[in-house]
Design an enzyme around this catalytic site. Sequence first.
Site, PDB file in Angstrom:
ATOM      1  N   GLY A   1      70.824  35.786  74.711  1.00 45.96           N
ATOM      2  CA  GLY A   1      71.404  35.917  73.379  1.00 45.96           C
ATOM      3  C   GLY A   1      72.505  34.891  73.198  1.00 45.96           C
ATOM      4  O   GLY A   1      72.561  34.174  72.200  1.00 45.96           O
TER       5      GLY A   1
ATOM      6  N   MET B   1      75.886  32.650  75.681  1.00 46.77           N
ATOM      7  CA  MET B   1      76.479  32.346  76.987  1.00 46.77           C
ATOM      8  C   MET B   1      77.923  31.906  76.809  1.00 46.77           C
ATOM      9  O   MET B   1      78.219  31.017  76.004  1.00 46.77           O
ATOM     10  CB  MET B   1      75.652  31.246  77.682  1.00 46.77           C
ATOM     11  CG  MET B   1      76.232  30.782  78.996  1.00 46.77           C
ATOM     12  SD  MET B   1      76.235  32.126  80.242  1.00 46.77           S
ATOM     13  CE  MET B   1      77.701  31.680  81.175  1.00 46.77           C
TER      14      MET B   1
ATOM     15  N   ASN C   1      80.227  30.050  78.176  1.00 45.84           N
ATOM     16  CA  ASN C   1      80.863  28.830  78.721  1.00 45.84           C
ATOM     17  C   ASN C   1      82.277  28.681  78.153  1.00 45.84           C
ATOM     18  O   ASN C   1      82.476  28.777  76.952  1.00 45.84           O
ATOM     19  CB  ASN C   1      80.056  27.596  78.326  1.00 45.84           C
ATOM     20  CG  ASN C   1      78.582  27.794  78.507  1.00 45.84           C
ATOM     21  OD1 ASN C   1      78.133  28.105  79.596  1.00 45.84           O
ATOM     22  ND2 ASN C   1      77.829  27.654  77.425  1.00 45.84           N
TER      23      ASN C   1
ATOM     24  N   GLU D   1      81.097  37.622  73.915  1.00 46.18           N
ATOM     25  CA  GLU D   1      81.307  36.335  74.593  1.00 46.18           C
ATOM     26  C   GLU D   1      82.784  35.940  74.616  1.00 46.18           C
ATOM     27  O   GLU D   1      83.261  35.346  75.582  1.00 46.18           O
ATOM     28  CB  GLU D   1      80.467  35.226  73.948  1.00 46.18           C
ATOM     29  CG  GLU D   1      78.959  35.505  73.858  1.00 46.18           C
ATOM     30  CD  GLU D   1      78.321  35.958  75.158  1.00 46.18           C
ATOM     31  OE1 GLU D   1      78.844  35.628  76.234  1.00 46.18           O
ATOM     32  OE2 GLU D   1      77.282  36.655  75.088  1.00 46.18           O
TER      33      GLU D   1
ATOM     34  N   GLU E   1      80.053  41.769  82.849  1.00 45.80           N
ATOM     35  CA  GLU E   1      79.144  42.225  81.787  1.00 45.80           C
ATOM     36  C   GLU E   1      79.445  43.640  81.307  1.00 45.80           C
ATOM     37  O   GLU E   1      79.334  43.928  80.120  1.00 45.80           O
ATOM     38  CB  GLU E   1      77.694  42.079  82.254  1.00 45.80           C
ATOM     39  CG  GLU E   1      77.279  40.633  82.567  1.00 45.80           C
ATOM     40  CD  GLU E   1      77.528  39.658  81.415  1.00 45.80           C
ATOM     41  OE1 GLU E   1      77.797  40.104  80.281  1.00 45.80           O
ATOM     42  OE2 GLU E   1      77.484  38.440  81.667  1.00 45.80           O
TER      43      GLU E   1
HETATM   44  N1  BES Z   1      76.711  35.988  80.506  1.00 46.97           N
HETATM   45  C1  BES Z   1      75.702  36.465  79.620  1.00 46.97           C
HETATM   46  C2  BES Z   1      74.547  35.510  79.466  1.00 46.97           C
HETATM   47  C3  BES Z   1      73.605  35.550  80.624  1.00 46.97           C
HETATM   48  C4  BES Z   1      72.768  36.625  80.803  1.00 46.97           C
HETATM   49  C5  BES Z   1      73.526  34.510  81.516  1.00 46.97           C
HETATM   50  C6  BES Z   1      71.907  36.657  81.878  1.00 46.97           C
HETATM   51  C7  BES Z   1      72.663  34.540  82.596  1.00 46.97           C
HETATM   52  C8  BES Z   1      71.848  35.616  82.777  1.00 46.97           C
HETATM   53  C9  BES Z   1      76.274  36.739  78.236  1.00 46.97           C
HETATM   54  O1  BES Z   1      77.617  37.059  78.231  1.00 46.97           O
HETATM   55  C10 BES Z   1      75.555  37.933  77.699  1.00 46.97           C
HETATM   56  O2  BES Z   1      75.736  39.003  78.237  1.00 46.97           O
HETATM   57  N2  BES Z   1      74.740  37.776  76.677  1.00 46.97           N
HETATM   58  C11 BES Z   1      73.930  38.833  76.132  1.00 46.97           C
HETATM   59  C12 BES Z   1      74.361  39.216  74.758  1.00 46.97           C
HETATM   60  C13 BES Z   1      75.442  40.247  74.786  1.00 46.97           C
HETATM   61  C14 BES Z   1      75.968  40.519  73.410  1.00 46.97           C
HETATM   62  C15 BES Z   1      74.999  41.534  75.402  1.00 46.97           C
HETATM   63  C16 BES Z   1      72.525  38.318  76.071  1.00 46.97           C
HETATM   64  O3  BES Z   1      72.332  37.133  76.175  1.00 46.97           O
HETATM   65  O4  BES Z   1      71.620  39.138  75.936  1.00 46.97           O
HETATM   66 ZN    ZN Z   2      78.073  38.920  78.899  1.00 50.06          ZN
END
Ligand code: BES
Ligand code: ZN
Length: 891
Positions: free
Chosen positions: A301, A303, A305, A338, A360
């Site tokens: 969804g 990232m 960074n 994020e 997370e």
């Molecule tokens: N750090 C994650 C992105 C990520 C997820 C990187 C899995 C590598 C592996 C990011 O902060 C995240 O959690 N994104 C979610 C959306 C969020 C609103 C729950 C996502 O991408 O689903």
């Molecule tokens: Zn996350």
Amino acid sequence: MKNVRLPAHIKPERYQLTIKPDLEGFVFEGEETISLRLEKSVSEITLHAKELNIVFASFKPSPQPSPRGGGGKTVLPKKISYDEKEETATFIFGKSLPKGTGEVRLKFKGILNDKMRGFYRSRYNHQGKEKYMATTQFEATDARMAFPCFDEPAHKAVFDITLMVPQGLTAISNTLPVTNPHPNPLPEGEGREQETLSIPISVEREGVTEHQSGYNIVKFQPTPKMSTYLVAFIIGDFEFIQGKTKNNVLVRVFVTPGKKHQAKFALDTAIKCLEFYNNYFGIPYPLPVLDLIAIPDFSHGAMENWGAVTYRESALLVDPENSSASNKQWVALVIAHELAHQWFGNLVTMQWWTHLWLNEGFASYIEYLATDHIFPEWDVWTQFAFNDLGAALKLDSLKNTHPIEAEVRHPDEIGEIFDDISYSKGASVIRMLAGFLGEKDFRAGLRYYLKKYSYSNASTADLWAAFEKVSGKPVRKMMQNWTGKPGYPVLRVIEEKDRLILKQSRFFSSEVSKKKSEDKTLWSNPIKIADSQGKVKNNLMISKTLSLTLPHRGRGTAQWTKFNFGETGFYRVDYSAQMLENLKAPIRNKKLGAIDRLAIIRDAFALSEAGELPTAQALNLLSAYENETDYTVWVELCGGLASLRNLLYGQNCYPKFEQFCQKVLVKIGAEVGWRAKKGESHTRGLLRSLILGQLAVFNHQPTLNRGLSLAKKYKKIPADIRGVIYQIIGRQRGKKQHRAFISKYKNETLSEEQNRLGRALGQFADVKLLKKTLEFALSKEVRIQDTAQIFASVWNNPLGKNIAWEFTKKNWPMLLKRYPASGHILNRFIKSAASFVTVKETKDFANFFKKHKAPGAERAIQQVLEKIYGSGAWLKRDGKHIENWLIRQNN
Ligand code: BES
Ligand code: ZN
């Protein structure tokens, strides 16, 4: 599995990194100098590198005062050896390098891939022309695909990044370019110009390539000390809008050309959000800039960074005319999530991936706090009870779950734990602790923790210690089993004369799973009890049983008691039949709040599935929700009906079940109607599309008719009901409409709209068309990131289930290739199969995965199998009773 950790005695301190992408040949070149400290003398240096060709390497010890230090002389390795499995490169020098500091210099080449990992390319159209941008996705372990590095979260370092940028394109990285030291923002929309350095790279540092023509050189300011997985660089044709926070942080939203008008909501929300966190955490955001960038091809969804947060378009862009309220809410929650990571994750980082949940789980909790602050009328905390608490209770009721703190080593294993346990159970136990400590101590504990571990790393125990320090409460002891052990308890309520006895034991979603387990874990459960007298009592249950004296309890039906009031505890409650009966009144007259109403039906259905409560009793309970109007409670109710639908589809009683569901839904359906009323609440809009969609699912003819006629009437269907109307059209129309949807999909530029169309393509009532849908989902017209949801839509259509499965089996090798390892997308295909019920389906699924590999999805396969076995047992046990119950209803 082998230990794939790097040795701890080689510590990187600074990376000077230059990257030059070739957006036509889809390759890149890089050059870097890593300053590091050898804590003892070594003859080899191992670091991470994956799919990189290292063409030059040297080591130069820093000049040392001692005469025998031998410092200053550059050493070339005798050999560079790669270990593909471990994703490392080792420089074998053949003689010892002195303890102390030194520099590794490297030149390397790589592929600008199309797998949405590492340094990759993303495609977009501009004025009818196909174009590419280069962008990065490093978490968890793919920075090593872009440059050789010590790719572990605890190896924090400073990054000086220089990008070679094809003329006319924009470069973005974690910080601002050095030539623009203080954010002296360019006028809105003029973000395409980049400052250039006058020194050609070849003079400054033995050039990366011979010809630099056609490129600008953009050097960025040094980053703070940070982990490799948070580095980002993005090069493409972008437009942006910008604003500033009260603290003078420049916030910009970048989009591909032509989409600037969809960036406003994100910009406003990000600014408010950053201001909220600045204040909440008591530590100002440390960078001068925060960029949010919409990337057309994006595996997740979003990232986090540091300073350069990337998003898939549907998670960032809001089109004033074509975005639904539900998408807007999603965008806000993702931004809040994020931005929370900028502190929780970026400033303070987990020691190792075992503690991923600190990132997370925490972000998944606090995103609601921030969103609730910015949009109080959205009532997002109630939605938390379904989205996170409910999701976690579901997954964690399997034997094949895992503790929040999971031991992980290999990248595939690391990828697997980005699941509802780390996210939603993590968020739920944080919420439980926040409730237990109270807002003041909770916030003080967080601030203490963030301050103490800034620019450094921490583990779960460090967070508990921080809360313990500020609150004086035994947090560590209380939380130990919540994060250290799998599962959670169900609290059985036993009525005795003048007392209630609570008894805890691990909850399993099915009798099959329960039989296989001998888990005797005891959890510390905060018990909040509300009763019909309006009293609220607090308790902490730490042993197997808890005995409660409840004075003035009469036997009449007017007396009720609700445990886990407000649902801050992470457990289910199994009431006695009488107590459950008594809870109907406060559900009906809403003496109980939405979260508590939601929880009672949620647990009743879960207990039915588990064989602890006759399903008929859960169905009886539904009558108490006749007057229900809360959106999230309805989401839960519909979820319950959906699992029964899946269970009963194809059974004799299914038509009766359908009739029953229509009856449940029709009253609220009439109440919400098709048209938004002036000034109605946000959640009313969400409720409308939910209920109308469900009525369509259960074939409510008037709804289906009305949907079709409205589709004709509207020039432009309001965004909030557009998804439902597309779905209704799909269900009732044939080939011509299917073709029309596909052609609309191809020409559409708004990703959110494409998703609506894609889902509708899975709803047709014709097997041939559903096959076409699947083929389309895998065609070039559909981005790899969007395939899975179209697939899921077909799978979700009872007519499509088998087709989707056959298609998956047939195309498995190709799917594996398209969705390579650590495949959370692969996971999503597999998880659809959890809707299987019959013995035949079960065997087929099990056999297939005995023969076929699914790297990074092994646990998902086990979970699906367990779920299917459970469903089979449920149907066998209760199918006939449900049928009898339905017969009684409709007569
Ligand atoms: N750090 C994650 C992105 C990520 C997820 C990187 C899995 C590598 C592996 C990011 O902060 C995240 O959690 N994104 C979610 C959306 C969020 C609103 C729950 C996502 O991408 O689903
Ligand atoms: Zn996350």
